[in-house]
Scaffold this active site. Structure first.
Site, PDB file in Angstrom:
ATOM      1  CG  ASP A 109      -0.957   1.666   3.461  1.00 47.79           C
ATOM      2  OD1 ASP A 109      -0.711   1.383   4.654  1.00 47.79           O
ATOM      3  OD2 ASP A 109      -1.497   0.860   2.681  1.00 47.79           O
TER       4      ASP A 109
ATOM      5  CG  ASP B 157      -7.958   0.251  10.206  1.00 42.95           C
ATOM      6  OD1 ASP B 157      -8.742   1.205  10.316  1.00 42.95           O
ATOM      7  OD2 ASP B 157      -8.343  -0.915  10.085  1.00 42.95           O
TER       8      ASP B 157
ATOM      9  N   GLY C  89       0.767  -1.248   0.000  1.00 37.42           N
ATOM     10  CA  GLY C  89       0.000   0.000   0.000  1.00 37.42           C
ATOM     11  C   GLY C  89       0.795   1.292   0.000  1.00 37.42           C
TER      12      GLY C  89
ATOM     13  CG  PHE D 297     -12.245  -0.001   2.839  1.00 35.86           C
ATOM     14  CD1 PHE D 297     -11.352  -0.727   3.603  1.00 35.86           C
ATOM     15  CD2 PHE D 297     -12.158  -0.084   1.457  1.00 35.86           C
ATOM     16  CE1 PHE D 297     -10.378  -1.525   3.010  1.00 35.86           C
ATOM     17  CE2 PHE D 297     -11.194  -0.876   0.849  1.00 35.86           C
ATOM     18  CZ  PHE D 297     -10.301  -1.594   1.633  1.00 35.86           C
TER      19      PHE D 297
ATOM     20  CG  ASP E 119      -5.560  -3.548  -1.654  1.00 36.26           C
ATOM     21  OD1 ASP E 119      -5.161  -3.054  -0.585  1.00 36.26           O
ATOM     22  OD2 ASP E 119      -5.932  -4.736  -1.759  1.00 36.26           O
TER      23      ASP E 119
ATOM     24  CE  LYS F 248      -9.624   3.786   7.665  1.00 35.68           C
ATOM     25  NZ  LYS F 248     -10.097   2.448   7.251  1.00 35.68           N
TER      26      LYS F 248
HETATM   27  P1  5GP Z   1      -3.806  -1.913  10.990  1.00 36.53           P
HETATM   28  O1  5GP Z   1      -2.884  -3.052  11.265  1.00 36.53           O
HETATM   29  O2  5GP Z   1      -3.302  -0.574  11.487  1.00 36.53           O
HETATM   30  O3  5GP Z   1      -5.216  -2.190  11.441  1.00 36.53           O
HETATM   31  O4  5GP Z   1      -3.988  -1.820   9.428  1.00 36.53           O
HETATM   32  C1  5GP Z   1      -2.999  -1.396   8.610  1.00 36.53           C
HETATM   33  C2  5GP Z   1      -3.139  -1.970   7.231  1.00 36.53           C
HETATM   34  O5  5GP Z   1      -4.500  -2.350   6.935  1.00 36.53           O
HETATM   35  C3  5GP Z   1      -2.762  -0.927   6.217  1.00 36.53           C
HETATM   36  O6  5GP Z   1      -1.394  -0.969   5.944  1.00 36.53           O
HETATM   37  C4  5GP Z   1      -3.643  -1.314   5.042  1.00 36.53           C
HETATM   38  O7  5GP Z   1      -2.968  -2.286   4.264  1.00 36.53           O
HETATM   39  C5  5GP Z   1      -4.871  -1.926   5.657  1.00 36.53           C
HETATM   40  N1  5GP Z   1      -5.975  -0.941   5.767  1.00 36.53           N
HETATM   41  C6  5GP Z   1      -6.471  -0.404   6.888  1.00 36.53           C
HETATM   42  N2  5GP Z   1      -7.484   0.461   6.615  1.00 36.53           N
HETATM   43  C7  5GP Z   1      -7.607   0.466   5.277  1.00 36.53           C
HETATM   44  C8  5GP Z   1      -8.469   1.182   4.355  1.00 36.53           C
HETATM   45  O8  5GP Z   1      -9.336   2.001   4.706  1.00 36.53           O
HETATM   46  N3  5GP Z   1      -8.280   0.921   3.036  1.00 36.53           N
HETATM   47  C9  5GP Z   1      -7.360   0.032   2.576  1.00 36.53           C
HETATM   48  N4  5GP Z   1      -7.286  -0.122   1.259  1.00 36.53           N
HETATM   49  N5  5GP Z   1      -6.523  -0.648   3.400  1.00 36.53           N
HETATM   50  C10 5GP Z   1      -6.651  -0.428   4.742  1.00 36.53           C
END
Ligand code: 5GP
Length: 178
Positions: free
Chosen positions: A103, A106, A48, A155, A162, A134
């Site tokens: 990127d 979350d 990403g 999202f 992606d 977020k």
């Molecule tokens: P975390 O581990 O912080 O929950 O998530 C991080 C990863 O989840 C990011 O690097 C991304 O690949 C994916 N991700 C989280 N939220 C989104 C979103 O809104 N859109 C997309 N395309 N990927 C997300």
């Protein structure tokens, strides 16, 4: 484009390309002055962050190196698994000033798993730059040193992000339509 379709979902424009470019320029310039004499290693989390990283490092005017990591199976992995990944990419981390390029943060689980593994191989310093965050869904504490935008927990796709591997090519960020 005001709207795009990716797979079975419709998305609407959320952050346009000019706004992204301006924010990335500001982040890039901050990193440029903070790391001017540090020869940093940019560690880009695939897939990403590749578009963001590509634009970001063009603002860095000093010596640096860049490497890429894929953490798709990070969840539930022991730190030894993460270390194997670091070695597999053949990147010398020890004593380097590392800038992790992400990127989007979350839940924060990705960085919670990755950062301790990274720290354990002895970098001189570790900083995090993320295009998006977020905060409403963040679990625990992740310190983001350079952040592009805080966004609500919907999202998003585009600019490297992606939906089922598609949508990375759009030059702007699009949000899932309600
Ligand atoms: P975390 O581990 O912080 O929950 O998530 C991080 C990863 O989840 C990011 O690097 C991304 O690949 C994916 N991700 C989280 N939220 C989104 C979103 O809104 N859109 C997309 N395309 N990927 C997300």
């Amino acid at each position: 484009m005001r709207e795009v379709t990716v797979g079975d979902k419709n998305f609407e424009l959320f952050i346009d390309a000019d706004t992204l470019a301006e924010r990335v320029r500001v982040l890039g310039q901050q990193i440029n002055s903070d790391f001017a004499d540090k020869k940093p290693l940019f560690l880009v989390l695939l897939k990403g962050a590749y578009v963001f990283a590509s634009d970001l490092i063009k603002h860095f005017e000093h010596e640096c190196t860049i490497s890429f990591f894929r953490l798709s199976s990070y969840r539930g992995m022991e730190s030894s698994g993460e270390l194997m990944l670091l070695d597999a990419f053949g990147t010398e981390i020890q004593d380097r000033h590392v800038i992790v390029v992400e990127d989007i943060v979350d839940t924060g689980n990705t960085l919670s798993a990755f950062l301790p593994a990274l720290t354990s191989v002895g970098p001189a310093s570790v900083q995090v730059v993320s295009l998006l965050s977020k905060p409403e869904v963040l679990q625990g504490k992740i310190h983001i040193d350079y952040l592009g935008f805080e966004i609500p927990p919907a999202f998003v796709v585009g600019y490297g992000l992606d939906y089922n591997e598609a949508g990375r090519n759009f030059p702007a960020i699009y949000q899932l339509k309600k």
